[in-house]
Design a protein around this motif. Structure first.
Motif, PDB file in Angstrom:
ATOM      1  N   ARG A 269       0.845  -1.197   0.000  1.00 42.32           N
ATOM      2  CA  ARG A 269       0.000   0.000   0.000  1.00 42.32           C
ATOM      3  C   ARG A 269       0.886   1.255   0.000  1.00 42.32           C
ATOM      4  NH1 ARG A 269      -2.179  -2.938   4.460  1.00 42.32           N
ATOM      5  NH2 ARG A 269      -4.082  -4.088   3.944  1.00 42.32           N
ATOM      6  N   PRO A 270       0.458   2.303  -0.696  1.00 42.04           N
ATOM      7  CA  PRO A 270       1.232   3.553  -0.691  1.00 42.04           C
ATOM      8  C   PRO A 270       1.296   4.147   0.721  1.00 42.04           C
ATOM      9  CG  PRO A 270      -0.406   3.546  -2.462  1.00 42.04           C
ATOM     10  CD  PRO A 270      -0.725   2.379  -1.588  1.00 42.04           C
ATOM     11  N   HIS A 271       2.378   4.859   0.993  1.00 41.09           N
ATOM     12  CA  HIS A 271       2.557   5.534   2.277  1.00 41.09           C
ATOM     13  C   HIS A 271       2.310   7.031   2.098  1.00 41.09           C
ATOM     14  CE1 HIS A 271       4.607   7.012   5.937  1.00 41.09           C
ATOM     15  NE2 HIS A 271       4.340   5.824   6.433  1.00 41.09           N
ATOM     16  N   ARG A 272       1.849   7.659   3.145  1.00 40.05           N
ATOM     17  CA  ARG A 272       1.522   9.093   3.073  1.00 40.05           C
ATOM     18  C   ARG A 272       2.769   9.937   2.867  1.00 40.05           C
ATOM     19  NH1 ARG A 272       1.001  13.112   6.966  1.00 40.05           N
ATOM     20  NH2 ARG A 272       1.505  11.584   8.591  1.00 40.05           N
ATOM     21  N   GLU A 273       3.902   9.519   3.410  1.00 47.44           N
ATOM     22  CA  GLU A 273       5.118  10.340   3.337  1.00 47.44           C
ATOM     23  C   GLU A 273       6.238   9.683   2.533  1.00 47.44           C
ATOM     24  OE1 GLU A 273       5.576  12.833   7.335  1.00 47.44           O
ATOM     25  OE2 GLU A 273       5.381  10.683   7.753  1.00 47.44           O
ATOM     26  N   PHE A 274       6.382   8.374   2.642  1.00 38.69           N
ATOM     27  CA  PHE A 274       7.525   7.692   2.040  1.00 38.69           C
ATOM     28  C   PHE A 274       7.228   7.195   0.635  1.00 38.69           C
ATOM     29  CE2 PHE A 274       8.201   6.527   6.663  1.00 38.69           C
ATOM     30  CZ  PHE A 274       9.208   7.471   6.859  1.00 38.69           C
ATOM     31  N   ARG A 275       8.262   7.181  -0.202  1.00 37.17           N
ATOM     32  CA  ARG A 275       8.248   6.469  -1.474  1.00 37.17           C
ATOM     33  C   ARG A 275       9.505   5.615  -1.535  1.00 37.17           C
ATOM     34  NH1 ARG A 275       9.211   8.856  -5.848  1.00 37.17           N
ATOM     35  NH2 ARG A 275       9.997  10.852  -5.044  1.00 37.17           N
ATOM     36  N   ARG A 276       9.439   4.540  -2.290  1.00 37.20           N
ATOM     37  CA  ARG A 276      10.592   3.651  -2.402  1.00 37.20           C
ATOM     38  C   ARG A 276      11.143   3.693  -3.815  1.00 37.20           C
ATOM     39  NH1 ARG A 276      10.861  -2.774  -0.657  1.00 37.20           N
ATOM     40  NH2 ARG A 276      12.906  -3.226  -1.579  1.00 37.20           N
ATOM     41  N   GLU A 277      12.472   3.757  -3.916  1.00 35.57           N
ATOM     42  CA  GLU A 277      13.139   3.714  -5.208  1.00 35.57           C
ATOM     43  C   GLU A 277      14.336   2.776  -5.052  1.00 35.57           C
ATOM     44  OE1 GLU A 277      15.422   7.100  -7.471  1.00 35.57           O
ATOM     45  OE2 GLU A 277      13.246   7.340  -7.780  1.00 35.57           O
ATOM     46  N   GLY A 278      14.176   1.530  -5.537  1.00 35.94           N
ATOM     47  CA  GLY A 278      15.206   0.522  -5.287  1.00 35.94           C
ATOM     48  C   GLY A 278      15.264   0.222  -3.804  1.00 35.94           C
ATOM     49  N   ASP A 279      16.459   0.355  -3.218  1.00 32.26           N
ATOM     50  CA  ASP A 279      16.605   0.145  -1.772  1.00 32.26           C
ATOM     51  C   ASP A 279      16.586   1.453  -0.995  1.00 32.26           C
ATOM     52  OD1 ASP A 279      16.829  -2.585  -2.190  1.00 32.26           O
ATOM     53  OD2 ASP A 279      19.008  -2.528  -2.381  1.00 32.26           O
ATOM     54  N   ASP A 280      16.368   2.572  -1.671  1.00 35.20           N
ATOM     55  CA  ASP A 280      16.314   3.872  -1.002  1.00 35.20           C
ATOM     56  C   ASP A 280      14.876   4.266  -0.707  1.00 35.20           C
ATOM     57  OD1 ASP A 280      19.085   4.146  -1.168  1.00 35.20           O
ATOM     58  OD2 ASP A 280      18.985   5.184  -3.101  1.00 35.20           O
ATOM     59  N   ILE A 281      14.710   5.021   0.356  1.00 40.05           N
ATOM     60  CA  ILE A 281      13.418   5.597   0.713  1.00 40.05           C
ATOM     61  C   ILE A 281      13.498   7.097   0.466  1.00 40.05           C
ATOM     62  CG2 ILE A 281      11.827   6.092   2.607  1.00 40.05           C
ATOM     63  CD1 ILE A 281      12.556   3.410   3.823  1.00 40.05           C
ATOM     64  N   LEU A 282      12.487   7.631  -0.197  1.00 39.75           N
ATOM     65  CA  LEU A 282      12.452   9.053  -0.542  1.00 39.75           C
ATOM     66  C   LEU A 282      11.366   9.750   0.270  1.00 39.75           C
ATOM     67  CD1 LEU A 282      13.951   7.686  -2.928  1.00 39.75           C
ATOM     68  CD2 LEU A 282      12.867   9.331  -4.438  1.00 39.75           C
ATOM     69  N   ILE A 283      11.693  10.953   0.739  1.00 43.72           N
ATOM     70  CA  ILE A 283      10.728  11.723   1.512  1.00 43.72           C
ATOM     71  C   ILE A 283      10.987  13.207   1.269  1.00 43.72           C
ATOM     72  CG2 ILE A 283      12.178  11.755   3.575  1.00 43.72           C
ATOM     73  CD1 ILE A 283       9.627  11.673   5.264  1.00 43.72           C
ATOM     74  N   GLU A 284       9.933  14.005   1.349  1.00 40.20           N
ATOM     75  CA  GLU A 284      10.043  15.456   1.228  1.00 40.20           C
ATOM     76  C   GLU A 284       9.725  16.078   2.581  1.00 40.20           C
ATOM     77  OE1 GLU A 284       7.184  18.268  -0.963  1.00 40.20           O
ATOM     78  OE2 GLU A 284       8.738  17.843  -2.466  1.00 40.20           O
TER      79      GLU A 284
END
Length: 299
Positions: free
Chosen positions: A196-211
């Motif tokens: 399920r999508p997360h409100r803050e996090f996104r995943r790209e490969g093994d990295d987690i992206l956040i603003e």
């Protein structure tokens, strides 16, 4: 004997995968050389096996029904043959149908293993694999979790979602599929993970992206801000003179790769957010500052 694979197996063109499978098993049990050593049975056994290779595989069956390949699996000259995955004939076990219970006639259909062993032991075949989907939260996928899958018959499957599982990954539970025939081993349960999508996090490969939003004074003067990670909140140092859109890296705060054991990072993109109300003091200060410090970031 007709060349049409449907006629060889004795099923209509509208037959389901299950009907084709049952017809094939029935004929194999009648015609296998260990059971019926006659030359005529051997020839028919070859035809039955070849027919099942065509219409027992969903992709090859579609190609045959569309006239792209003939009854021997060869490309018809007038048909267009797509390139890449799915093109041409495939061997069993390499990108075949979901249910993998036709991997090897001797190992799957006969409990005796090789020639001659089937006579004493009797026929058996492995049960079908069954497929399910399981929805998990983003953090459950990153950290791992214990989950339960409810089956159509109200039974349950308990499984451990491994740390770092990715969206679309399939977990195999050995022996949790359909029961085997005549004492054959049970099939497997194949559980596809959907994250399920997360409100803050996104995943790209093994990295987690956040603003992360920061104030104008934090951007100009620097400071420390709290940033959420998969393992909890941490302090992030904002350097003096940080621009909106700048990316900062939190080492080791990403996703653990199950294959390599390495851990990705969290990439934090900062975004400068102005106050809701610009008061007179801020307006006056910036007006004075602009007159003395002209610069154009768009050049």
């Amino acid at each position: 004997m007709a060349d049409d694979p449907y006629d060889i197996l004795g099923v209509p063109h509208s037959a389901t995968e299950d009907q084709i499978r049952k017809a094939y098993l029935k004929l194999v049990k009648e015609l296998h050389p260990d059971v019926n050593p006659s030359k005529k049975a051997e020839e028919r056994f070859k035809l039955v096996t070849a027919a099942h290779d065509i219409i027992g595989d969903p992709d090859r069956r579609r190609q045959y029904d569309n006239g792209e390949i003939d009854a021997s699996g060869e490309q018809r000259r007038h048909s267009y043959r797509p390139q890449g995955a799915g093109a041409g004939a495939r061997s069993r076990g390499a990108g075949g149908p979901i249910f993998e219970d036709f991997g090897d006639v001797f190992s799957d259909l006969f409990s005796g293993g090789g020639r001659g062993g089937a006579r004493g032991a009797g026929f058996s075949t492995k049960g079908r694999d069954v497929r399910y989907t399981l929805d998990v939260d983003f953090l459950e996928a990153v950290q791992g979790a214990k989950k339960r899958v409810t089956l159509p018959d109200n039974g349950v499957l308990d499984l451990a979602v491994p740390e770092g599982v990715s969206d679309g990954q399939v977990l195999r539970l050995r022996g949790r599929g359909e029961a085997g025939i005549a004492g054959g081993e049970a099939g497997d349960a194949l559980v596809e993970i959907r994250i399920r999508p997360h409100r803050e996090f996104r995943r790209e490969g093994d990295d987690i992206l956040i603003e992360v939003p920061i104030t104008i004074d934090e951007a100009v003067l620097g400071g420390k801000v709290e940033v959420p990670t998969a393992g909890g909140r941490v302090q992030l140092t904002i350097p003096k003179g940080t621009s909106s859109g700048q990316v900062m890296r939190l080492k080791g705060k990403g996703v653990r790769n199950a294959a390599t054991g390495s851990v990705g990072d969290e990439l934090v993109t900062v975004r400068i957010v102005l106050p809701e109300t610009i008061d007179d003091s801020l307006s006056y200060f910036l007006t004075e500052w602009r007159q003395k410090n002209k610069y154009d970031p768009r050049k």
